[in-house]
Design an enzyme around this catalytic site. Structure first.
Site, mmCIF file in Angstrom:
data_model
loop_
_atom_site.group_PDB
_atom_site.id
_atom_site.type_symbol
_atom_site.label_atom_id
_atom_site.label_comp_id
_atom_site.label_asym_id
_atom_site.label_seq_id
_atom_site.Cartn_x
_atom_site.Cartn_y
_atom_site.Cartn_z
ATOM 1 C CD GLU A 8 48.026 36.589 39.001
ATOM 2 O OE1 GLU A 8 46.852 36.947 38.853
ATOM 3 O OE2 GLU A 8 48.474 36.149 40.085
ATOM 4 C CD GLU B 3 50.889 38.368 43.133
ATOM 5 O OE1 GLU B 3 51.230 38.987 42.112
ATOM 6 O OE2 GLU B 3 49.713 38.140 43.434
#
Ligand SMILES: *[C@@H]1O[C@H](CO)[C@@H](O)[C@H](O)[C@H]1NC(C)=O
Ligand SMILES: *[C@@H]1O[C@H](CO)[C@@H](O)[C@H](O)[C@H]1NC(C)=O
Length: 520
Positions: free
Chosen positions: A256, A359
């Protein structure tokens, strides 16, 4: 070497034990969680855990596995493929055929008088000649939190836990995402799995001395003088794992990257703008990995939400298109799935790179009042929808987040509590399998690596979320979800004259393995 020999010996004993045990599955030991609107959970401990074995359908037959909000968990049923006699087709007049399409699309003459409304009928056609991506697999993440919870269980319960995810009577996970040093859990998983468990590794924050803000969290990027150091750090990590006999199959280019270029990220992060990331991959990470003995390690870029994929990929391409020579794929997270899945097909068409979902979890947002929603079918349903969407848009595999958490959804140092497919009750030496576990299993168990997605066409007014693959045995495997609170009647045409019929229970998911290989 000594320890490896011992390992092999144990493997032989366990394997033969599983061969001689009866094929009868152990049923879910169901627990009503006592909250209105929730489904059941299945309880496991040192002595018991429900199992699921895949049945090989005989030629001309199919096997169905059903889970539902009402409490079914991998319930097995069997059926035969039906044939439309050529003559009955020929006799139909044009008018009759039109009438039939309007009233009960795709059903046989014998059922023309069936009162079931057109709104409850779905007719799908599998097109096995229209083939798309190969599937890599499914799995979960060995996070600190998962390893901490798992290690609180007794040895026997730890084994049952690993088996229920990775074993031949479990979900047969074959992908793991690793965040830090979790070797015991990884080794046991690889040991339990009947096929290779491939590992994807991902860094969150580098050591703080490499960062502009000298903090683990918040707005911070890599200081340019450490670009090469951080690339070397990745290589060193792969080397050290290799020394421990664990091969890293793929790395992502940072978990991220958006979190460190916005000011509020409350947990470990490293920020990259698209141009920064492209330059680091082109000048540092890419060459470092490709010139190393670990040159076959896949590099997956972005590792962020669906709605950020264009921002990063197009931004990186504009800044330095050479980064594309170094990356093998694009990694995707789950939390931005309000953006349309069509984005993924667009990226597939533009770059032709492999795409992997790395994820996913439920309950991560500040507005999710319930971090853990024990027994939630809604959350399982959202997983299923997302996996179906992703795979239908060229994603090759799907990795859940924490393999397990505690009943609060932790531990988590930043209070970032979330839900997980398995919750561990350490003081009772027990763990419970939530509906999300079964959601994952409807894919991981029956869509082995090397399966290939094929097209499905809708031939009715109504439809159901669906996916079809050809598995390496040449069977058709379909996953179908009924989100409606009513029964749906499903007909699946698998060739011009062969079809199967099923009733889909309200709020249910089915995996169907169909063997239409009549010559085998
Ligand atoms: C209508 O068709 C469905 C599916 O084909 C079947 O399950 C159901 O029993 C039929 N109903 C009647 C009234 O024949
Ligand atoms: C990759 O590394 C292996 C093992 O070190 C080596 O044998 C091979 O030649 C390398 N391949 C490329 C394309 O550099």
């Amino acid at each position: 070497m000594g320890s490896r020999l011992v390992f092999t010996a144990i493997a032989v004993i366990l394997y033969s034990a599983s061969l001689t045990s009866s094929a009868e599955d152990l049923p879910c030991r169901a627990r009503d969680v006592g909250i209105k609107g929730r489904s059941i959970v299945c309880v496991c401990d040192a002595n018991y855990c429900d199992t699921i074995t895949r049945e090989d359908p005989a030629p001309g037959t199919f096997v169905v596995y059903t889970s539902s909000n009402a409490g079914k968990r991998f319930e097995k049923t069997f059926g035969e493929i039906k044939s439309t006699p050529r003559s009955s087709r020929m006799k139909q007049t044009k008018r009759k055929r039109i009438l039939k399409t309007l009233t009960s699309p795709g059903l046989d003459e014998s059922e023309e008088n069936n009162e079931t409304s057109v709104w409850s009928r779905v007719n799908l056609r599998v097109q096995t000649n229209l083939r798309h991506q190969y599937i890599e697999g499914f799995g979960g993440s060995v996070t600190d939190a998962a390893a901490i919870n798992w290690r609180k269980l007794s040895d026997a319960a730890q084994f049952r836990f690993i088996d229920t995810y990775f074993g031949p009577e479990g979900l047969e996970y074959n992908l793991i995402q690793d965040y830090f040093l979790k070797l015991p859990m990884i080794r046991r998983s690889q040991f339990a799995a009947p096929t290779e468990v491939k590992i994807v590794a991902s860094t969150w924050s580098p050591p703080i001395w490499m960062k502009s803000n000298e903090r683990i969290t918040g707005f911070g990027q890599l200081r340019p003088e450490f670009y090469q150091t951080f690339a070397d750090y990745h290589l060193r990590f792969i080397e050290e794992y290799s020394k421990a006999h664990v091969k890293i199959w793929a790395i992502t280019t940072t978990n991220e990257p958006i979190n460190g270029i916005v000011p509020w990220a409350p947990f470990n992060s490293l920020g990259w703008t698209p141009p920064q990331l492209a330059r680091w991959i082109t000048n540092n990470l890419g060459p470092t990995i490709r010139k190393s003995p670990f040159n076959d390690t896949l590099i997956l870029a972005v590792d962020d939400q669906r709605y950020l994929l264009h921002f990063y990929m197009l931004g990186m391409e504009k800044a330095d298109p050479k980064f594309l020579d170094y990356i093998d794929g694009i990694a995707i997270h789950y939390y931005g799935n309000f953006a349309p899945a069509q984005i993924l097909t667009e990226l597939h068409n533009r770059y032709g790179k492999m795409m992997l979902s790395t994820e996913a979890c439920e309950g991560p947002m500040p507005w999710h009042l319930l971090k853990v929603e024990v027994g939630s079918w809604r959350r399982a349903r959202r997983y299923i929808t997302s996996i179906l969407e992703d795979l239908n848009n060229f994603v090759v595999g799907w990795i859940d987040w924490n393999l397990c958490l505690d009943p609060e959804g932790g531990p988590n140092w930043a209070d970032n509590f979330v839900d997980a497919a398995i919750l561990v009750y350490a003081e009772k030496d027990e763990f419970i399998k939530q509906p999300m576990y079964y959601a994952m299993g409807h894919f991981s168990k029956f869509i082995p690596r090397g399966s290939r997605r094929v097209a499905v066409r809708r031939r009715s007014i109504m439809t159901l979320e669906n996916l079809a693959v050809l598995n390496p045995r040449g069977n058709i495997v379909m996953v179908i979800q009924n989100r409606y609170r009513r029964e749906m009647y499903l007909q699946i045409q698998i060739s011009p004259r062969r079809y199967i019929e099923l009733t889909m229970e309200p709020e249910s998911v089915k995996t169907i393995e169909i063997n239409d290989n009549l010559n085998s």
